[in-house]
Scaffold this motif. Structure first.
Motif, mmCIF file in Angstrom:
data_model
loop_
_atom_site.group_PDB
_atom_site.id
_atom_site.type_symbol
_atom_site.label_atom_id
_atom_site.label_comp_id
_atom_site.label_asym_id
_atom_site.label_seq_id
_atom_site.Cartn_x
_atom_site.Cartn_y
_atom_site.Cartn_z
ATOM 1 N N VAL A 1 6.835 -18.969 14.825
ATOM 2 C CA VAL A 1 6.668 -18.556 16.213
ATOM 3 C C VAL A 1 6.714 -17.031 16.336
ATOM 4 N N ARG A 2 5.842 -16.483 17.165
ATOM 5 C CA ARG A 2 5.835 -15.040 17.434
ATOM 6 C C ARG A 2 6.068 -14.720 18.902
ATOM 7 N N PHE A 3 6.228 -15.765 19.727
ATOM 8 C CA PHE A 3 6.501 -15.560 21.159
ATOM 9 C C PHE A 3 7.804 -16.281 21.508
ATOM 10 N N GLU B 1 6.165 0.933 9.914
ATOM 11 C CA GLU B 1 5.552 0.513 8.645
ATOM 12 C C GLU B 1 4.279 -0.298 8.902
ATOM 13 N N GLU B 2 4.343 -1.191 9.893
ATOM 14 C CA GLU B 2 3.201 -2.079 10.130
ATOM 15 C C GLU B 2 2.003 -1.322 10.712
ATOM 16 N N ARG B 3 2.268 -0.233 11.435
ATOM 17 C CA ARG B 3 1.130 0.568 11.923
ATOM 18 C C ARG B 3 0.392 1.186 10.745
ATOM 19 N N ASN C 1 0.277 -0.189 7.854
ATOM 20 C CA ASN C 1 -0.428 -1.327 7.240
ATOM 21 C C ASN C 1 -1.723 -1.652 7.977
ATOM 22 N N TYR C 2 -1.608 -1.870 9.297
ATOM 23 C CA TYR C 2 -2.744 -2.387 10.066
ATOM 24 C C TYR C 2 -3.722 -1.285 10.475
ATOM 25 N N GLU C 3 -3.150 -0.197 11.062
ATOM 26 C CA GLU C 3 -4.042 0.838 11.603
ATOM 27 C C GLU C 3 -4.322 1.937 10.571
ATOM 28 N N ALA D 1 -9.410 -7.482 2.492
ATOM 29 C CA ALA D 1 -9.347 -8.932 2.243
ATOM 30 C C ALA D 1 -8.065 -9.518 2.850
ATOM 31 N N TRP D 2 -6.994 -8.764 2.751
ATOM 32 C CA TRP D 2 -5.717 -9.208 3.309
ATOM 33 C C TRP D 2 -5.810 -9.255 4.834
ATOM 34 N N ARG D 3 -6.393 -8.201 5.411
ATOM 35 C CA ARG D 3 -6.551 -8.180 6.880
ATOM 36 C C ARG D 3 -7.392 -9.360 7.348
ATOM 37 N N ALA E 1 -7.623 -12.224 5.845
ATOM 38 C CA ALA E 1 -6.834 -13.463 5.691
ATOM 39 C C ALA E 1 -5.894 -13.655 6.881
ATOM 40 N N LEU E 2 -5.444 -12.537 7.453
ATOM 41 C CA LEU E 2 -4.498 -12.600 8.570
ATOM 42 C C LEU E 2 -5.183 -12.760 9.922
ATOM 43 N N ALA E 3 -6.498 -12.498 9.965
ATOM 44 C CA ALA E 3 -7.204 -12.495 11.255
ATOM 45 C C ALA E 3 -6.967 -13.772 12.072
ATOM 46 N N PRO E 4 -7.031 -14.971 11.464
ATOM 47 C CA PRO E 4 -6.828 -16.198 12.260
ATOM 48 C C PRO E 4 -5.426 -16.312 12.858
ATOM 49 N N LEU E 5 -4.476 -15.562 12.302
ATOM 50 C CA LEU E 5 -3.094 -15.615 12.834
ATOM 51 C C LEU E 5 -2.907 -14.591 13.943
ATOM 52 N N GLU E 6 -3.885 -13.678 14.066
ATOM 53 C CA GLU E 6 -3.836 -12.605 15.073
ATOM 54 C C GLU E 6 -2.539 -11.801 15.015
ATOM 55 N N THR E 7 -2.045 -11.565 13.823
ATOM 56 C CA THR E 7 -0.870 -10.704 13.681
ATOM 57 C C THR E 7 -1.305 -9.257 13.868
ATOM 58 N N THR E 8 -0.425 -8.450 14.424
ATOM 59 C CA THR E 8 -0.697 -7.028 14.626
ATOM 60 C C THR E 8 0.559 -6.234 14.284
ATOM 61 N N SER E 9 0.495 -4.939 14.470
ATOM 62 C CA SER E 9 1.677 -4.107 14.212
ATOM 63 C C SER E 9 2.698 -4.205 15.350
ATOM 64 N N ASP E 10 2.365 -4.920 16.412
ATOM 65 C CA ASP E 10 3.295 -5.108 17.536
ATOM 66 C C ASP E 10 4.358 -6.124 17.143
ATOM 67 N N LYS E 11 5.573 -5.665 17.026
ATOM 68 C CA LYS E 11 6.671 -6.580 16.682
ATOM 69 C C LYS E 11 7.680 -6.615 17.822
ATOM 70 N N SER E 12 7.157 -6.684 19.065
ATOM 71 C CA SER E 12 8.052 -6.632 20.238
ATOM 72 C C SER E 12 9.029 -7.803 20.255
ATOM 73 N N THR F 1 9.099 -16.091 9.280
ATOM 74 C CA THR F 1 9.454 -15.365 8.057
ATOM 75 C C THR F 1 8.717 -14.033 8.086
ATOM 76 N N HIS F 2 9.426 -13.025 8.543
ATOM 77 C CA HIS F 2 8.828 -11.702 8.683
ATOM 78 C C HIS F 2 9.272 -10.837 7.507
ATOM 79 N N THR F 3 8.284 -10.279 6.796
ATOM 80 C CA THR F 3 8.607 -9.385 5.682
ATOM 81 C C THR F 3 7.912 -8.056 5.912
ATOM 82 N N PRO F 4 8.465 -7.260 6.849
ATOM 83 C CA PRO F 4 7.850 -5.945 7.085
ATOM 84 C C PRO F 4 7.787 -5.204 5.757
ATOM 85 N N ASN F 5 6.683 -4.559 5.515
ATOM 86 C CA ASN F 5 6.439 -4.050 4.167
ATOM 87 C C ASN F 5 6.135 -2.560 4.198
#
Ligand code: IYR
Length: 228
Positions: free
Chosen positions: A40-42, A93-95, A97-99, A106-108, A110-121, A175-179
């Protein structure tokens, strides 16, 4: 007196053995229950009692581990200021990664269907963040440093049991692993013998929570009997 001779203390172990139909029924129910879990992300901001966190970690703490060294530490955070510091550092860190292009294309993709972004509010929303640390070494019974074994496997198994325990209480997580996630050691003042392993935001799902419409691979792809 047991039947075998040992050089160390042993105790008898005879858990109740269900009859086969009861065992199958429980297996069906346990699978059905786990099938309803989603990452869950919300999250809702509603409070979650500290006792639920204790119970989930108690469940995780039953995990098998290399040489029974139990090479994990679960750090539970409810303090809004600490959660916010974690959010700010994770988003930084995620900005990158993403921006900033640190995530390969290829990784981006793979993540597109999950719509993950650098927003970790969600890190500001959840009532709890639990950060799991893996201990490369710990202290033996004599207080001397002691190497741990199969650390990744052991901590991974404990985290799986933690996730299942949270789900049993109606709680959601991710399972969040900020990298990279070394900032967690610094913020939480952890020793060099430990490294951050997974960060779990924990709370109830938001009333309007949505998750990607994913399906799981069929059992026939996950399981093969050998020989067939
Ligand atoms: N750590 C990033 C990217 C990410 C990576 C994988 I693999 C995921 O399954 C999801 C996210 C993030 O948290 O957004």
């Amino acid at each position: 007196m047991g039947t075998r001779e040992h050089n160390h203390p042993f105790v008898s172990y005879c858990p109740p053995r269900p009859d086969e139909s009861t065992g199958l029924e429980r297996g069906e129910q346990f699978h059905e229950f786990l099938e309803t879990r989603r990452s869950v992300r919300f999250f809702a901001g509603d409070p979650v009692p500290r006792r639920m966190i204790e119970l989930a970690v108690a469940a995780a703490n039953t995990a098998p581990s290399g040489a029974h060294h139990q090479p994990w530490k679960f750090v539970a955070i409810a303090d809004p200021e600490v959660k916010h510091r974690i959010r700010v550092a994770a988003e930084h860190e995620e900005r990158i990664n993403y921006e900033g292009g640190r995530l390969p294309q290829a990784w981006r993709e793979a993540l597109a269907p999950l719509e993950t972004t650098s927003d970790k509010s969600y890190l500001d929303v959840v009532p709890w963040i639990v950060v799991v640390f893996a201990q490369k070494s710990g202290l033996g019974a004599d207080g001397a440093p002691r190497k741990n074994y199969y650390v990744n496997e052991s901590v991974g198994i404990a985290c799986g049991m933690f996730i299942a325990a949270l789900h049993s209480m109606g709680l959601a997580t991710l399972t969040h692993t900020p990298n990279p996630m070394a900032f967690l050691s610094e913020i939480l003042g952890r020793p060099g013998s430990e490294r951050p392993y997974i960060l779990f935001p924990i709370g109830y799902p938001a009333a309007d929570c949505e998750v990607p419409a994913l399906t799981r691979k069929p059992l026939a792809q996950a399981l093969e009997f050998f020989p067939r």
